[in-house]
Design a protein around this motif. Structure first.
Motif, PDB file in Angstrom:
ATOM      1  N   ASP A 257       0.822  -1.209   0.000  1.00  0.00           N
ATOM      2  CA  ASP A 257       0.000   0.000   0.000  1.00  0.00           C
ATOM      3  C   ASP A 257       0.859   1.262   0.000  1.00  0.00           C
ATOM      4  N   ARG A 258       2.162   1.104  -0.285  1.00  0.00           N
ATOM      5  CA  ARG A 258       3.074   2.245  -0.334  1.00  0.00           C
ATOM      6  C   ARG A 258       3.935   2.186  -1.589  1.00  0.00           C
TER       7      ARG A 258
ATOM      8  N   ASP B  40       7.479   2.581  -3.060  1.00  0.00           N
ATOM      9  CA  ASP B  40       8.835   2.499  -2.530  1.00  0.00           C
ATOM     10  C   ASP B  40       9.746   3.445  -3.323  1.00  0.00           C
TER      11      ASP B  40
END
Length: 154
Positions: A3-4, A6
Motif C-alpha cells: 500500500d506504499r 517504494d
C-alpha cells in the motif's frame, strides 16, 4: 501488493540506470573531455569478480578510478567489466550495479551515493534525517586509500 510506493528503491534503480548509460557511452566512444569516475563498490557482493589479492586488500569496499588507463570496458544490464592497472599490473574486474555505493565524476562535481537499507532503517544516533548520516571516523578509513573529492572542486 504493497500500500506504499517504494520511492527509495525506485530512485536507486533510476540512478543505477544512469550509471549504466554513462558507462555504456564511455565503452562505445571513450571518456569525453576531462570526465573521469571514482566508483566505490562492495567487494563482499556475491557477484563481484576481482583478483584474490585485491579482495584480501579490500575486504569490504574498494574505490576504482576510470580515467587515464582502462581496457575492455563492457557494460550489460546487470553490471560492467573493465581491466584496470594496479601498479603496472592489469587486473580484470566485474562490478554489478547493485554493488556500487558511490559514483563520482569530479570533473563536473557530479556524484551519486547509494544508502543501504540498513542505514535507511536505523533510527539511532548519527541520523540527521534523509540523506544525512554521520559515520564514525574509524569506520570511514579502512585499508583503502581515501581520496577527498574536495580537492577537485573548482
Amino acid at each position: 501488493m504493497s500500500d506504499r510506493i517504494d520511492y527509495g528503491n525506485l530512485m536507486h534503480a533510476a540512478m543505477r540506470e544512469l550509471i549504466r548509460k554513462v558507462l555504456d557511452r564511455v565503452a562505445t566512444a571513450g571518456l569525453p573531455g576531462e570526465h573521469h569516475f571514482f566508483i566505490t563498490f562492495e567487494t563482499t557482493h556475491p557477484e563481484v569478480e576481482l583478483a584474490d589479492w585485491l579482495r584480501d586488500r579490500y575486504p569490504e569496499e574498494m574505490t576504482v578510478v576510470i580515467q587515464h588507463w582502462f581496457e575492455h570496458l563492457e557494460v550489460n544490464l546487470d553490471g560492467f567489466s573493465v581491466t584496470l592497472n594496479f601498479g603496472d599490473r592489469p587486473e580484470p574486474l566485474y562490478i554489478p550495479f547493485d554493488a556500487i555505493r558511490t559514483f563520482v565524476d569530479p570533473s563536473v562535481e557530479f556524484g551519486l551515493r547509494f544508502e543501504t537499507h540498513q542505514a535507511e532503517d536505523e533510527d539511532d544516533d548519527g541520523d540527521d534525517g534523509p540523506g544525512h548520516r554521520h559515520v564514525p571516523a574509524e569506520a570511514q578509513h579502512g585499508e583503502a586509500e581515501v581520496v577527498s573529492l574536495d580537492k577537485f572542486r573548482k
